[in-house]
Design a protein around this motif. Structure first.
Motif, mmCIF file in Angstrom:
data_model
loop_
_atom_site.group_PDB
_atom_site.id
_atom_site.type_symbol
_atom_site.label_atom_id
_atom_site.label_comp_id
_atom_site.label_asym_id
_atom_site.label_seq_id
_atom_site.Cartn_x
_atom_site.Cartn_y
_atom_site.Cartn_z
ATOM 1 N N HIS A 340 -25.017 -24.550 -7.197
ATOM 2 C CA HIS A 340 -24.340 -24.191 -8.377
ATOM 3 C C HIS A 340 -23.615 -25.336 -8.885
ATOM 4 O O HIS A 340 -23.512 -25.515 -10.255
ATOM 5 N N TYR A 341 -23.269 -26.363 -8.002
ATOM 6 C CA TYR A 341 -22.565 -27.553 -8.636
ATOM 7 C C TYR A 341 -23.456 -28.581 -9.265
ATOM 8 O O TYR A 341 -23.319 -29.016 -10.399
ATOM 9 N N ASN A 342 -24.830 -28.315 -8.847
ATOM 10 C CA ASN A 342 -26.004 -29.334 -9.563
ATOM 11 C C ASN A 342 -26.168 -28.672 -10.635
ATOM 12 O O ASN A 342 -26.276 -29.158 -11.816
ATOM 13 N N MET A 343 -26.325 -27.287 -10.862
ATOM 14 C CA MET A 343 -26.682 -26.681 -12.286
ATOM 15 C C MET A 343 -25.305 -26.898 -13.187
ATOM 16 O O MET A 343 -25.654 -27.140 -14.230
ATOM 17 N N GLN A 344 -24.081 -26.746 -12.806
ATOM 18 C CA GLN A 344 -22.770 -27.012 -13.633
ATOM 19 C C GLN A 344 -23.227 -28.656 -14.002
ATOM 20 O O GLN A 344 -22.940 -28.929 -15.338
ATOM 21 N N LEU A 345 -23.475 -29.455 -13.238
ATOM 22 C CA LEU A 345 -23.577 -30.921 -13.712
ATOM 23 C C LEU A 345 -24.725 -30.995 -14.946
ATOM 24 O O LEU A 345 -24.645 -31.721 -15.741
ATOM 25 N N ALA A 346 -25.694 -30.311 -14.383
ATOM 26 C CA ALA A 346 -26.829 -30.600 -15.275
ATOM 27 C C ALA A 346 -26.554 -29.833 -16.746
ATOM 28 O O ALA A 346 -26.804 -30.352 -17.914
ATOM 29 N N ARG A 347 -25.776 -28.773 -16.850
ATOM 30 C CA ARG A 347 -25.391 -28.166 -18.043
ATOM 31 C C ARG A 347 -24.487 -29.076 -18.969
ATOM 32 O O ARG A 347 -24.469 -29.260 -20.159
ATOM 33 N N GLU A 348 -23.355 -29.687 -18.337
ATOM 34 C CA GLU A 348 -22.653 -30.623 -18.803
ATOM 35 C C GLU A 348 -23.132 -32.024 -19.298
ATOM 36 O O GLU A 348 -23.120 -32.523 -20.637
ATOM 37 N N GLN A 349 -24.368 -32.303 -18.619
ATOM 38 C CA GLN A 349 -25.152 -33.564 -19.182
ATOM 39 C C GLN A 349 -25.948 -33.217 -20.260
ATOM 40 O O GLN A 349 -25.921 -34.040 -21.320
#
Length: 378
Positions: A340-349
């Motif tokens: 979940h954390y990696n998906m959030q970082l990907a969306r922000e990037q």
């Protein structure tokens, strides 16, 4: 590179195989108890006889070869002497022919004086016109010339006769020498033949003596073996009789005990002991039964202890499985949180990249902007 099939040298392998076969035959002959103990080794004796016959044949062939070589050398020497005599006769004939052809008395310088002016040079000039230097015959010069010539011819005939006699004596002497040499060679050949015959007779006598000696040895060995066999039979019969009448076969119990005194129990003789008494056997059976019951009780206690240990191990294994299951559940939850954390970082990037491309960097430079640079040498 070309592959070349070179011939394999099998001489070493054949030699090794031959030595192995000989060693195997030797071991079979040595370890054969029947031949070693009960009789003579006929195979070994036959092999020795074959080897001796082979050596004798080789010696006979060598002697024949030497005889042929000696005869060949004698023929060569005789032929060499004949060739030498023929060569000397041909040389003498050629020399006589040369004398007759090229050294005649008529062709000499003083042929006109020795041969009665037959070969004198004739002068066609008149004698009145010739001076003193042209005179050839003087007064008183030819007196007694014929007598001298006859004496010289006689002396020459005597010299020739002496030379002929010397040549004949020399020829007879050489012939006599050759006859003596041929006789000596014949005597040597005769002595060689006689010596060979004596050697062959000596060898034959030695072979006969050796055969007799071997036969005597074989007979002596057979007699010794027979005597040894009879002695062993007597000893075996005596031993059998002693065994049948001994305490071991009569099975007397008293023979296995020996009194030692001092109130101590009797000593048991091991070599004569025939077994235990019924009382001793019953005591042993009773002791063995008690040991069996004790071992059964010990095995039952071990089974109970093993069951307790198995129950404890089962409990521990269940607790370990439960602990492993909880740890796996924690790892799964942690992995889900990380996803979940990696998906959030990907969306922000992705949102930041869209902001840069669509809102911040909207005025992109064209090709003309880059072409205005470096257009001159300054």
């Amino acid at each position: 590179m070309y592959k070349v099939d070179l011939p394999v040298d099998q001489s070493i392998e054949k030699a090794v195989e031959r030595r192995r076969s000989a060693e195997t035959a030797r071991k079979a002959r040595i370890f054969n108890t029947r031949l070693r103990v009960m009789g003579v080794d006929h195979d070994a004796l036959n092999q020795q006889l074959l080897e001796k016959k082979h050596l004798q044949n080789m010696e006979m062939q060598r002697d024949k070869a030497f005889d042929k070589l000696r005869k060949y050398h004698d023929d060569m020497l005789l032929q060499q002497d004949i060739d030498e005599r023929e060569k000397q006769a041909a040389l003498h004939t050629d020399l006589t022919q040369y004398w007759t052809t090229h050294q005649r008395a008529e062709d000499s310088r003083d042929a006109d004086l020795k041969c009665g002016l037959k070969g004198a040079f004739s002068i066609t000039i008149p004698e009145g016109e010739l001076g003193p230097a042209s005179m050839q015959v003087f007064q008183g010069e030819g007196v007694g010339e014929e007598q001298k010539r006859r004496e010289q011819m006689k002396r020459t005939e005597r010299d020739l006769q002496v030379q002929k006699e010397d040549s004949e004596r020399r020829r007879m002497r050489d012939k006599h020498r050759e006859l003596l040499v041929s006789k000596e060679l014949m005597h040597q050949d005769l002595r060689g033949v006689q010596q060979c015959a004596l050697e062959e007779e000596c060898k034959k006598t030695a072979r006969i003596a050796l055969d007799n000696y071997n036969q005597a040895l074989a007979a002596e060995r057979a007699e010794k073996l027979s005597e040894q066999r009879r002695r062993e039979e007597r000893e075996n019969l005596a031993e059998m009789l002693h065994t049948l009448t001994s305490d071991m076969m009569t099975e007397r119990a008293e023979a296995a005990e020996r009194e030692v005194g001092g109130g101590r129990p009797p000593r048991v003789l091991v070599d004569k002991w025939k077994g235990m008494q019924p009382e001793q056997l019953s005591a042993i059976h009773k002791e063995r039964e008690e040991q069996r019951l004790q071992r059964q009780r010990h095995r039952a206690a071990e089974r109970v202890q093993d069951a307790a240990w198995d129950l404890q191990l089962l409990k521990l294994s269940r607790e370990a499985e439960e602990e492993e299951r909880r740890a796996a559940e924690l790892r799964r939850e942690k992995r889900i949180q990380t996803d979940h954390y990696n998906m959030q970082l990907a969306r922000e990037q992705q949102a930041h990249q869209e902001y840069l491309n669509k809102k911040l960097y909207t005025n992109k430079p064209t090709k003309d902007y880059f072409n205005q640079f470096n257009t001159s040498s300054r």
